[in-house]
Scaffold this motif. Structure first.
Motif, short mmCIF file in Angstrom:
data_model
loop_
_atom_site.label_atom_id
_atom_site.label_comp_id
_atom_site.label_asym_id
_atom_site.label_seq_id
_atom_site.Cartn_x
_atom_site.Cartn_y
_atom_site.Cartn_z
N ASN A 42 7.62 2.62 -0.46
CA ASN A 42 6.57 1.94 -1.31
C ASN A 42 7.34 1.03 -2.32
O ASN A 42 6.87 -0.17 -2.87
CB ASN A 42 5.89 3.06 -2.07
N THR A 43 8.47 1.52 -2.81
CA THR A 43 9.24 0.69 -3.81
C THR A 43 9.59 -0.67 -3.25
O THR A 43 9.41 -1.74 -3.74
CB THR A 43 10.55 1.53 -4.41
N GLU A 44 10.00 -0.59 -1.90
CA GLU A 44 10.63 -1.79 -1.36
C GLU A 44 9.34 -2.71 -1.17
O GLU A 44 9.40 -3.86 -1.24
CB GLU A 44 11.39 -1.53 -0.11
N LEU A 45 8.18 -2.39 -0.86
CA LEU A 45 7.03 -3.17 -0.65
C LEU A 45 6.54 -3.77 -1.86
O LEU A 45 6.17 -4.89 -1.81
CB LEU A 45 5.78 -2.43 0.21
N LEU A 46 6.79 -2.83 -2.96
CA LEU A 46 6.19 -3.47 -4.16
C LEU A 46 7.12 -4.72 -4.69
O LEU A 46 6.61 -5.65 -5.15
CB LEU A 46 6.32 -2.41 -5.60
N ILE A 47 8.44 -4.67 -4.40
CA ILE A 47 9.39 -5.55 -4.72
C ILE A 47 9.07 -6.87 -3.97
O ILE A 47 9.23 -7.95 -4.31
CB ILE A 47 10.83 -5.13 -4.51
N THR A 51 8.23 -10.42 -5.22
CA THR A 51 9.06 -11.58 -4.76
C THR A 51 8.16 -12.50 -4.13
O THR A 51 8.29 -13.98 -4.53
CB THR A 51 10.06 -11.04 -3.98
N LEU A 52 7.52 -12.21 -3.36
CA LEU A 52 6.56 -13.16 -2.69
C LEU A 52 5.63 -13.96 -3.53
O LEU A 52 5.51 -15.20 -3.68
CB LEU A 52 5.74 -12.59 -1.50
N GLY A 53 4.99 -13.15 -4.62
CA GLY A 53 4.14 -13.67 -5.45
C GLY A 53 4.76 -14.49 -6.41
O GLY A 53 4.54 -15.79 -6.73
N HIS A 54 5.92 -14.25 -6.86
CA HIS A 54 6.82 -14.81 -8.03
C HIS A 54 7.25 -16.26 -7.29
O HIS A 54 7.24 -17.41 -7.98
CB HIS A 54 8.17 -14.28 -8.29
N SER A 55 7.53 -16.29 -6.03
CA SER A 55 8.14 -17.55 -5.28
C SER A 55 6.90 -18.52 -5.13
O SER A 55 7.12 -19.62 -5.32
CB SER A 55 8.56 -17.08 -3.77
N LEU A 56 5.61 -17.86 -4.90
CA LEU A 56 4.57 -18.58 -4.63
C LEU A 56 4.15 -19.29 -6.00
O LEU A 56 3.77 -20.48 -6.16
CB LEU A 56 3.37 -17.98 -4.05
N LEU A 57 4.09 -18.41 -6.93
CA LEU A 57 3.96 -18.95 -8.30
C LEU A 57 4.86 -20.02 -8.67
O LEU A 57 4.18 -20.99 -9.43
CB LEU A 57 4.11 -17.81 -9.32
N GLU A 58 6.10 -20.03 -8.51
CA GLU A 58 6.98 -20.92 -9.00
C GLU A 58 6.83 -22.35 -8.14
O GLU A 58 6.87 -23.29 -8.79
CB GLU A 58 8.48 -20.41 -8.71
N HIS A 83 2.45 -7.23 13.04
CA HIS A 83 2.08 -5.82 12.80
C HIS A 83 1.88 -5.57 11.58
O HIS A 83 1.70 -4.15 11.07
CB HIS A 83 2.96 -5.02 13.79
N MET A 84 2.33 -6.47 10.57
CA MET A 84 2.40 -6.28 9.28
C MET A 84 1.18 -6.28 8.50
O MET A 84 0.53 -7.66 8.77
CB MET A 84 3.41 -6.90 8.45
N ARG A 85 0.54 -5.56 7.80
CA ARG A 85 -0.57 -5.66 6.88
C ARG A 85 -0.31 -6.33 5.75
O ARG A 85 0.67 -6.05 5.26
CB ARG A 85 -1.29 -4.28 6.77
N GLY A 86 -1.27 -7.29 5.07
CA GLY A 86 -1.24 -7.38 3.63
C GLY A 86 -0.69 -8.79 3.42
O GLY A 86 -0.31 -9.29 2.34
N LEU A 87 -0.58 -9.48 4.49
CA LEU A 87 -0.19 -11.08 4.33
C LEU A 87 -1.18 -12.23 4.39
O LEU A 87 -1.04 -13.23 4.68
CB LEU A 87 0.82 -11.26 5.34
N SER A 88 -2.37 -11.52 4.05
CA SER A 88 -3.52 -12.62 4.19
C SER A 88 -3.59 -13.58 3.06
O SER A 88 -2.84 -13.11 1.94
CB SER A 88 -4.78 -11.73 4.11
N ARG A 89 -4.44 -14.45 3.05
CA ARG A 89 -4.48 -15.50 1.92
C ARG A 89 -4.81 -14.65 0.65
O ARG A 89 -4.32 -15.11 -0.20
CB ARG A 89 -5.49 -16.63 2.28
N ARG A 90 -5.95 -13.82 0.66
CA ARG A 90 -6.05 -13.33 -0.33
C ARG A 90 -5.25 -12.29 -1.18
O ARG A 90 -4.76 -12.46 -2.29
CB ARG A 90 -7.50 -12.41 -0.14
N ASN A 91 -4.27 -11.76 -0.37
CA ASN A 91 -3.32 -11.12 -0.69
C ASN A 91 -2.24 -11.55 -1.22
O ASN A 91 -1.72 -11.13 -2.11
CB ASN A 91 -2.91 -9.94 0.30
N LEU A 92 -2.01 -13.00 -0.46
CA LEU A 92 -0.85 -13.75 -1.27
C LEU A 92 -1.44 -14.19 -2.60
O LEU A 92 -0.52 -14.18 -3.64
CB LEU A 92 -0.75 -14.85 -0.51
N PHE A 93 -2.72 -14.43 -2.79
CA PHE A 93 -2.98 -14.59 -4.47
C PHE A 93 -2.92 -13.34 -5.26
O PHE A 93 -2.73 -13.75 -6.22
CB PHE A 93 -4.56 -15.38 -4.31
N TYR A 94 -3.32 -12.28 -4.57
CA TYR A 94 -3.05 -11.03 -5.49
C TYR A 94 -1.42 -10.90 -5.83
O TYR A 94 -1.23 -10.42 -6.86
CB TYR A 94 -3.46 -9.61 -4.50
#
Length: 105
Positions: A42-47, A51-58, A83-94
């Motif tokens: 869970n810690t690694e997923l949060l990181i 990181t993905l959000g920060h990269s996108l924001l930048e 097979h990985m969940r959580g990589l949708s457009r909406r989640n990238l914005f989250y």
């Protein structure tokens, strides 16, 4: 939860007397290890999400990326990691919002 029969649920003279305590200790070790593994994952997923959000924001700040790029990014990431969940457009914005709300200090 009902347990399968073992040394503590039925009398079995072939098992050592301390078998039930030994089994309890091993079960506790397994539970602790599973909890530590879950926390680490869970810690690694949060990181990762931050990181993905920060990269996108930048990229959006510096290069003016819009939602079309995010749409394509979501499709490409889901294609690469089907097979990985959580990589949708909406989640990238989250993820972007997450990184924006919790900037690196």
């Amino acid at each position: 939860m009902p347990r399968a029969p073992c040394g503590r649920d039925r009398e079995d003279h072939r098992l050592p007397e301390d078998y039930p305590q030994f089994l309890d200790e091993l079960e506790a070790q397994v539970r602790r290890a599973r909890l530590r593994a879950t926390r680490a994952a869970n810690t690694e997923l949060l990181i990762l999400y931050w990181t993905l959000g920060h990269s996108l924001l930048e990229r959006q700040r510096v290069h003016g990326w819009g939602s079309k790029v995010v749409d394509q990014l979501a499709r490409d990431l889901r294609s690469e990691f089907p097979h990985m969940r959580g990589l949708s457009r909406r989640n990238l914005f989250y993820m972007r919002s997450f990184a924006d709300a919790w900037p690196r200090k």
